[in-house]
Every structure is written in structure tokens, then in C-alpha cells.
Design a protein around this motif. Structure first.
Motif, PDB file in Angstrom:
ATOM      1  N   THR A 121       0.304  15.655  -3.367  1.00  0.00           N
ATOM      2  CA  THR A 121      -0.988  15.025  -3.669  1.00  0.00           C
ATOM      3  C   THR A 121      -1.007  13.569  -3.240  1.00  0.00           C
ATOM      4  N   GLN A 122       0.049  12.830  -3.586  1.00  0.00           N
ATOM      5  CA  GLN A 122       0.078  11.404  -3.238  1.00  0.00           C
ATOM      6  C   GLN A 122       0.170  11.191  -1.730  1.00  0.00           C
ATOM      7  N   LEU A 123       0.862  12.081  -1.030  1.00  0.00           N
ATOM      8  CA  LEU A 123       0.942  11.945   0.427  1.00  0.00           C
ATOM      9  C   LEU A 123      -0.402  12.259   1.088  1.00  0.00           C
ATOM     10  N   LYS A 124      -1.162  13.188   0.534  1.00  0.00           N
ATOM     11  CA  LYS A 124      -2.507  13.463   1.061  1.00  0.00           C
ATOM     12  C   LYS A 124      -3.422  12.262   0.843  1.00  0.00           C
ATOM     13  N   VAL A 125      -3.322  11.675  -0.331  1.00  0.00           N
ATOM     14  CA  VAL A 125      -4.115  10.472  -0.609  1.00  0.00           C
ATOM     15  C   VAL A 125      -3.731   9.349   0.341  1.00  0.00           C
ATOM     16  N   LYS A 126      -2.418   9.183   0.560  1.00  0.00           N
ATOM     17  CA  LYS A 126      -1.938   8.136   1.463  1.00  0.00           C
ATOM     18  C   LYS A 126      -2.418   8.397   2.893  1.00  0.00           C
ATOM     19  N   ALA A 127      -2.369   9.656   3.343  1.00  0.00           N
ATOM     20  CA  ALA A 127      -2.812   9.980   4.705  1.00  0.00           C
ATOM     21  C   ALA A 127      -4.297   9.673   4.874  1.00  0.00           C
ATOM     22  N   ALA A 128      -5.091  10.010   3.852  1.00  0.00           N
ATOM     23  CA  ALA A 128      -6.522   9.715   3.930  1.00  0.00           C
ATOM     24  C   ALA A 128      -6.772   8.215   3.962  1.00  0.00           C
ATOM     25  N   ALA A 129      -6.022   7.472   3.141  1.00  0.00           N
ATOM     26  CA  ALA A 129      -6.182   6.014   3.117  1.00  0.00           C
ATOM     27  C   ALA A 129      -5.772   5.404   4.447  1.00  0.00           C
ATOM     28  N   ASP A 130      -4.674   5.918   5.035  1.00  0.00           N
ATOM     29  CA  ASP A 130      -4.232   5.410   6.340  1.00  0.00           C
ATOM     30  C   ASP A 130      -5.276   5.683   7.409  1.00  0.00           C
ATOM     31  N   PHE A 131      -5.853   6.890   7.360  1.00  0.00           N
ATOM     32  CA  PHE A 131      -6.874   7.234   8.347  1.00  0.00           C
ATOM     33  C   PHE A 131      -8.065   6.282   8.243  1.00  0.00           C
ATOM     34  N   LEU A 132      -8.535   6.042   7.023  1.00  0.00           N
ATOM     35  CA  LEU A 132      -9.687   5.162   6.830  1.00  0.00           C
ATOM     36  C   LEU A 132      -9.365   3.728   7.247  1.00  0.00           C
ATOM     37  N   LYS A 133      -8.141   3.292   6.932  1.00  0.00           N
ATOM     38  CA  LYS A 133      -7.756   1.931   7.308  1.00  0.00           C
ATOM     39  C   LYS A 133      -7.663   1.797   8.820  1.00  0.00           C
ATOM     40  N   ASP A 161       0.804  -1.230   0.000  1.00  0.00           N
ATOM     41  CA  ASP A 161       0.000   0.000   0.000  1.00  0.00           C
ATOM     42  C   ASP A 161       0.834   1.276   0.000  1.00  0.00           C
ATOM     43  N   ILE A 162       2.167   1.145  -0.049  1.00  0.00           N
ATOM     44  CA  ILE A 162       3.019   2.341  -0.139  1.00  0.00           C
ATOM     45  C   ILE A 162       2.930   2.872  -1.574  1.00  0.00           C
ATOM     46  N   PRO A 163       2.510   4.115  -1.758  1.00  0.00           N
ATOM     47  CA  PRO A 163       2.421   4.635  -3.132  1.00  0.00           C
ATOM     48  C   PRO A 163       3.804   4.806  -3.757  1.00  0.00           C
ATOM     49  N   LEU A 164       3.869   4.454  -5.037  1.00  0.00           N
ATOM     50  CA  LEU A 164       5.118   4.572  -5.805  1.00  0.00           C
ATOM     51  C   LEU A 164       4.936   5.624  -6.890  1.00  0.00           C
ATOM     52  N   ILE A 165       5.956   6.449  -7.049  1.00  0.00           N
ATOM     53  CA  ILE A 165       6.014   7.347  -8.211  1.00  0.00           C
ATOM     54  C   ILE A 165       7.273   6.994  -8.986  1.00  0.00           C
ATOM     55  N   PHE A 166       7.101   6.494 -10.213  1.00  0.00           N
ATOM     56  CA  PHE A 166       8.272   6.247 -11.040  1.00  0.00           C
ATOM     57  C   PHE A 166       8.824   7.600 -11.492  1.00  0.00           C
ATOM     58  N   LEU A 167      10.122   7.779 -11.303  1.00  0.00           N
ATOM     59  CA  LEU A 167      10.822   9.021 -11.667  1.00  0.00           C
ATOM     60  C   LEU A 167      11.937   8.606 -12.612  1.00  0.00           C
ATOM     61  N   THR A 168      11.747   8.771 -13.944  1.00  0.00           N
ATOM     62  CA  THR A 168      12.604   8.083 -14.901  1.00  0.00           C
ATOM     63  C   THR A 168      12.763   8.865 -16.193  1.00  0.00           C
ATOM     64  N   ALA A 169      13.813   8.521 -16.908  1.00  0.00           N
ATOM     65  CA  ALA A 169      14.028   9.105 -18.238  1.00  0.00           C
ATOM     66  C   ALA A 169      13.272   8.333 -19.316  1.00  0.00           C
ATOM     67  N   MET A 170      12.636   7.227 -18.971  1.00  0.00           N
ATOM     68  CA  MET A 170      11.871   6.425 -19.938  1.00  0.00           C
ATOM     69  C   MET A 170      10.519   7.114 -20.163  1.00  0.00           C
ATOM     70  N   ALA A 171      10.438   7.866 -21.281  1.00  0.00           N
ATOM     71  CA  ALA A 171       9.345   8.824 -21.443  1.00  0.00           C
ATOM     72  C   ALA A 171       8.268   8.402 -22.433  1.00  0.00           C
ATOM     73  N   SER A 172       8.356   7.194 -23.005  1.00  0.00           N
ATOM     74  CA  SER A 172       7.344   6.807 -24.002  1.00  0.00           C
ATOM     75  C   SER A 172       6.012   6.496 -23.328  1.00  0.00           C
ATOM     76  N   THR A 173       4.959   6.572 -24.135  1.00  0.00           N
ATOM     77  CA  THR A 173       3.623   6.244 -23.623  1.00  0.00           C
ATOM     78  C   THR A 173       3.565   4.796 -23.140  1.00  0.00           C
ATOM     79  N   ALA A 174       4.240   3.906 -23.859  1.00  0.00           N
ATOM     80  CA  ALA A 174       4.255   2.490 -23.478  1.00  0.00           C
ATOM     81  C   ALA A 174       4.934   2.299 -22.123  1.00  0.00           C
ATOM     82  N   ASP A 175       6.036   3.041 -21.894  1.00  0.00           N
ATOM     83  CA  ASP A 175       6.727   2.941 -20.609  1.00  0.00           C
ATOM     84  C   ASP A 175       5.829   3.429 -19.478  1.00  0.00           C
ATOM     85  N   GLU A 176       5.161   4.579 -19.706  1.00  0.00           N
ATOM     86  CA  GLU A 176       4.290   5.118 -18.667  1.00  0.00           C
ATOM     87  C   GLU A 176       3.129   4.171 -18.387  1.00  0.00           C
TER      88      GLU A 176
END
Length: 387
Positions: free
Chosen positions: A128-140, A86-101
Motif C-alpha cells: 500500500t505504501q509503495l503504491k502511494v509513493k509511486a503515485a506521489a512520484d508520478f504526480l511530482k 518524502d521517503i515513506p517510513l514504517i516504524f516496525l517495533t516492539a513499542m506497542a502502546s498507543t502513546a508510542d504509535e
């Protein structure tokens, strides 16, 4: 009881990249404003160790192209484990194609940011992702708290229920010439019989795990109706006159009606009370139809009552009373066998014989003490003298 997550602490952000320059860039960017605790890992293996430690990160910024474990492989491990999925991941990469995303998002990433980065965009997406995670943690945490609270309250209700049952049953026993141990013995006899018969073709439709638990719970109320029988009859040491016996027989109806009244007060049907009514009303019925109160025969007698008939009669035979000695086990067993097919359901009687060692062990475990019998004798003498 407190919620598990500490919502006052700073969120932990783990940055994973094999490039020292990229790690420094992202760490300095996220340190602005002192809003986050920053952790860094320069390879996938280290990232997994940090993610699986306590406390786990609230967000992971994950490069894809790294020596050793790639970002995709790290993501697969994290999403496969309950502790980190349940830990949110953000890929941070030079792989910029639509297929990669598309591939990254399909692997469970919460977001996908391509290099070179735009600092304001990265900060906004992290927040934004940390706010979503905080809300999910609260609900859980709230859900977990409610589940624990429901479980705790349920245990309290069951404990109160059990105490109430035994208080009611013991109240009836204090007026009877039997002891409170009779309640316990018959309760465990019933359980032994039910467990032995649970796979029998005639009983398996009825004797599932839940029903056996309910039988054990309701068994102590089998003689609750005796509280309505006058002392001059209930405590009489000798044989009843025909008129007295007719009054004594009403304890089955009195017991059923008392339990039914309690059920009506609740305003709902309760499974264990349904069984308690069956047992209280029907445990004096006999297989051949010669019992009471209705003279039911065979399978018309509820299974719960047939089980109690065997448990109750056996205990009455072997137990001491203030006016008689307990019968030797062998003699009691012969009487039980003689009652097979007349007093008792043949299959229930056979179950009794198959479990005879367990019956004896229960009788020994909950044997009446001399003190119990002396107290009953004093009570009987007092009541007899007062009438």
C-alpha cells in the motif's frame, strides 16, 4: 524531455534493525515474489548513508530501539532533509502502546507496525505504501515536467518576442538615414537612465525591476512610425519645409497606432506594448510644452517618453549621418545641459550627466561602422535618384 522517475524498476525497500534475526526475517519475507530490491542496515548511521545515496529507497522499515541512533532520531534526520523527507517510513517495533504509535505518526511515519508481526499484514501495508509513493512520484515528476515545459515555452515566446521587436524596428531603420545601432544605443541609454533613477522620489513608484526590463524591451520601437513617412521626406538630407515637417511629425502617431493595432489583434493588454505606445507617441514632447504631437508639458509626459527623449536626442547629436558628421561628445553634452528644464525633465537630464561615462561607453560599444554608413549613403543616393 523525460520524466525523472523510472516507474519500470523494482521498488527499493530498506530494512533497518539492530537484530540480525529480524533483518533476516524481514528480508526473506519481502523477497518472496521477487517484487522488491531489498537493502538492510543494522544501525541508524548506516541507514542514513543508504537513504542519502543514489538511488534512494522507496520505503524504509525502521526499528525504534537501536544502539547509537534510535529509530526516532533517524526519522528526524530523514524528515529534515529535502532529499529524503518524502521517503515513506514504517516504524516496525516492539513499542506497542498507543502513546508510542501516536508519537511515531506525529514524527511523519506513514504507518506503524508492532512486533511480533503478521506477515500478510506487513506485506499488505508495504504494498500500500509503495503504491502511494509511486503515485506521489508520478504526480511530482509530472508537475516538474510541466514546470520545465512552461519555462521552456516561456523562453521561446520571449525570444520570439524580442526577435519580432528588433525585426520591426530594423525594418523602420532600413528606411531611415540612421543605422540599426541607433536602436541598440538608445535601448541601453534608457536602461542606464532608468536604473540610475529607480530610487529617486519622483520615479521610484514607476521604475521597478520589471518595468526597467519592459522599457529595455520596448525602446527599439520608438521610431517604428517612420516606416509610414514618404522617402522624399524621411531621407531628405537638408532641412524640412514647414509642410514636410508636419508630415514628419506624424511618425509619432503612426507608431502609436501601429502598436495599438497589433495589441488589438492580440486581444489583450500587453505591458511592454503599453510602454512602447507611450514611447513612440510621446518621445518628441518637451518639458516646456513646445514638443509634439500634443504639446504636453512636465509630468503630463509619460516617464517612459521623458527617458527616451534624453536618449534619442543625445544619440542624434553624436551620431554620424550620411549628410553630417557626429558632434563631439562635449558639444553634445552642452546642448543637453542647455535643454535641461526646457526640452528635458531636469531630473532625467541630471541622471544623464551623472551617467555620462556609461553613455560614452555604450556609444563606443555600438558605434556605426564605415560599412554601415556607406550602405546608407548608397540607399539614399538610389532613392533620391529614383524620385
Amino acid at each position: 524531455m523525460e520524466l525523472a522517475h523510472d516507474f519500470n524498476r523494482k521498488p527499493i525497500v530498506l530494512i533497518v534493525d539492530d537484530s540480525p534475526d529480524n533483518l533476516l526475517l524481514m528480508a526473506n519475507l519481502l523477497k518472496e515474489g521477487d517484487k522488491y530490491v531489498i537493502k538492510v542496515a543494522n544501525n541508524g548511521e548506516k541507514a542514513l548513508r543508504i537513504a542519502q545515496a543514489d538511488p534512494p529507497p522507496d520505503l524504509i522499515l525502521l526499528d525504534i530501539m537501536m544502539p547509537g541512533l534510535s529509530g526516532h532520531e533517524v526519522a528526524q534526520v530523514l524528515k529534515a532533509e529535502p532529499r529524503t523527507r518524502d521517503i515513506p517510513l514504517i516504524f516496525l517495533t516492539a513499542m506497542a502502546s498507543t502513546a508510542d504509535e501516536t508519537r511515531g505518526l506525529e514524527m511523519g511515519a506513514a504507518d506503524y507496525i508492532t512486533k511480533p508481526i503478521s506477515p500478510p499484514v506487513v506485506l499488505a501495508r508495504v504494498e500500500t505504501q509503495l503504491k502511494v509513493k509511486a503515485a506521489a512520484d508520478f504526480l511530482k515528476d509530472k508537475s516538474d515536467y510541466l514546470e520545465q515545459e512552461v519555462a521552456r515555452r516561456t523562453l521561446e515566446v520571449l525570444a520570439i518576442q524580442d526577435v519580432t521587436i528588433h525585426a520591426m524596428a530594423s525594418l523602420a531603420e532600413t528606411r531611415d538615414n540612421e543605422t540599426g545601432n541607433h536602436i541598440r544605443r538608445t535601448q541601453y541609454y534608457m536602461k542606464v537612465l532608468a536604473e540610475h533613477l529607480r530610487d529617486h522620489p519622483r520615479f521610484r513608484h514607476f521604475l521597478d525591476d520589471e518595468t526597467i526590463k519592459l522599457l529595455f524591451k520596448s525602446a527599439p520601437l520608438h521610431d517604428i512610425g517612420k516606416i509610414g513617412i514618404p522617402d522624399r521626406i524621411l531621407l531628405k538630407p537638408g532641412r524640412f519645409t514647414p509642410e514636410e515637417f508636419e508630415i514628419m511629425k506624424t511618425h509619432t502617431t503612426l507608431g502609436r497606432d501601429a502598436i495599438a493595432h497589433a495589441e488589438q489583434q492580440l486581444g489583450m493588454d500587453v505591458d511592454f506594448l503599453r510602454l512602447a505606445k507611450e514611447i513612440a507617441y510621446g518621445h518628441q514632447e518637451k518639458w516646456d510644452g513646445s514638443g509634439y504631437p500634443e504639446g504636453k508639458a512636465g509630468d503630463d509626459i509619460p516617464i517612459s517618453a521623458r527617458l527616451m527623449a534624453v536618449a534619442d536626442v543625445y544619440d542624434a547629436l553624436i551620431s554620424r549621418r550620411v549628410y553630417k558628421d557626429g558632434m563631439p561628445h562635449e558639444d553634445a553634452t552642452r546642448i543637453m545641459v542647455d535643454g535641461r528644464g526646457t526640452h528635458f525633465d531636469p531630473d532625467v537630464c541630471d541622471a544623464f550627466l551623472a551617467c555620462i561615462d556609461q553613455f560614452q561607453a555604450i556609444a563606443a560599444r555600438f558605434a556605426d561602422s564605415d560599412h554601415d554608413m556607406a550602405q546608407k549613403a548608397v540607399a539614399l543616393q538610389f532613392i533620391s535618384g529614383s524620385e
